[in-house]
Design an enzyme around this catalytic site. Structure first.
Site, mmCIF file in Angstrom:
data_model
loop_
_atom_site.group_PDB
_atom_site.id
_atom_site.type_symbol
_atom_site.label_atom_id
_atom_site.label_comp_id
_atom_site.label_asym_id
_atom_site.label_seq_id
_atom_site.Cartn_x
_atom_site.Cartn_y
_atom_site.Cartn_z
ATOM 1 N N CYS A 86 0.842 -1.206 0.000
ATOM 2 C CA CYS A 86 0.000 0.000 0.000
ATOM 3 C C CYS A 86 0.877 1.256 0.000
ATOM 4 C CB CYS A 86 -0.965 -0.045 1.178
ATOM 5 S SG CYS A 86 -2.324 1.117 1.014
ATOM 6 N N HIS A 203 -3.576 -5.584 1.057
ATOM 7 C CA HIS A 203 -2.879 -5.821 2.324
ATOM 8 C C HIS A 203 -2.889 -7.306 2.696
ATOM 9 C CE1 HIS A 203 -2.381 -1.673 3.892
ATOM 10 N NE2 HIS A 203 -3.424 -1.402 3.145
ATOM 11 N N GLU A 205 -1.041 -8.692 4.826
ATOM 12 C CA GLU A 205 -0.783 -8.831 6.268
ATOM 13 C C GLU A 205 -2.058 -8.685 7.091
ATOM 14 O OE1 GLU A 205 -0.640 -6.143 4.653
ATOM 15 O OE2 GLU A 205 -0.778 -4.362 5.915
#
Lengths: 232, 81
Positions: A86, A203, A205
């Site tokens: 990002c 994302h 994660e």
């Protein structure tokens, strides 16, 4: 294998990345403040999401001048692995480690939702545990995720198989309706020519535990860990 | 001495903010607007002892390397004595 998560003023996904590396990948990881310049002890770096320097001027533009970034360039030049997520992707583009730029979303909105991306190549250190064509459900959260580049750059990315993930629908079809932000060619992530630097708008994660709505992001960290294990 | 730097999106780069502004001014009743492009404007005050050409050179470098992203933006520099 040792991971580092770089922290700029305004980074806010640093703890998510740290959590995934320490708890899911199960490897040692440090936070690295942006004034640090010695990265010798690391095998892989994560440039996390957030709003480094408040997105002043352009997203990622000021983080490029943090002391750590010269070291990140040298780190990448040695073939070690850099994952920008990002805002991290935006920083990598501003720093010239990845081509192109990320501009304001087509419809101006900050978009925060789960989308689908299709893995376009398994020939990267970040996707080698996945099949080409695999569909991942991942969250996005950005206002400037609209990838732009000139025709020559796009042609190079395609020819060199460097488009790593593209926005798609749940069946893996690449359509304009499935493109959340207007990104050229539905591009959600690209890698460097040497394939060791990856920029991703979604994302992974934030998608490593079923409790969070998706655990598809684990495959990216699993691939990276497998790569590092093989190198070691 | 003052430097003025204008940064604008390159032709062909989508400017959704410009489009939204155009829509808003049209709602106000302005018609005949073909296009609106939004850019950035910087005023940089310089020490007066710098030469004009020298100033232009260093501000152009600033514009190229920091104030604009050459992939998506053009810039123009003006120097005022």
């Amino acid at each position: 294998m040792k991971f580092g998560v770089i922290v700029f003023p305004g980074s806010n996904c640093d703890h998510d990345a740290y959590h995934v590396i320490s708890k899911q990948v199960g490897q040692p990881v440090d936070f690295i403040w942006h004034r640090e310049t010695n990265l010798n002890s690391y095998d892989a770096l994560i440039i996390p999401g957030g709003f480094s320097y408040g997105d002043y001027l352009r997203a990622g533009a000021l983080a490029r001048f943090s002391p750590v970034m010269e070291s990140v360039k040298k780190f990448a030049a040695t073939g070690r692995f850099v994952l920008g997520i990002c805002n991290g992707f935006q920083i990598l583009c501003e720093a010239g480690l990845l081509p192109g730029a990320l501009i304001r979303n087509r419809d101006l909105h900050f978009i925060c939702e789960h989308i689908f991306v299709r893995v376009e190549t398994s020939d990267t250190p970040f996707t080698n545990e996945m099949e080409r064509g695999a569909v991942l459900r991942l969250p996005i959260a950005h206002a400037e995720g609209n990838y732009v580049c000139d025709d020559a750059t796009l042609e190079t990315l395609q020819r060199e198989d460097r488009i790593v993930v593209r926005y798609c629908d749940r069946d893996g079809e690449i359509t304009s309706a499935a493109n959340p932000n207007g990104a050229r060619d539905n591009i959600a992530g690209i890698c460097s020519r040497e394939r060791n630097v990856l920029g991703l708008m979604p994302h992974p994660e934030r998608a490593c535990e079923d409790l969070l709505g998706s655990s598809d992001g684990r495959d990216i960290f699993r691939s990276l860990a497998a790569t590092l294990a093989a190198v070691a | 001495m003052k430097a003025k730097v204008y940064v604008s999106l390159k032709p062909g780069i989508l400017d959704p903010q410009g489009k939204a502004i155009q829509h808003s001014v049209e709602l106000l009743g302005f018609d005949g607007i073909a296009d609106v492009r939004q850019g950035k404007y910087f005023e940089i005050s310089l020490a007066d002892n710098a030469g004009q050409e020298e100033a232009r050179e260093s501000v152009s470098r600033m514009a190229r390397e920091v104030l604009s992203n050459p992939i998506i933006e053009d810039y123009r520099v003006e120097i005022e004595a």
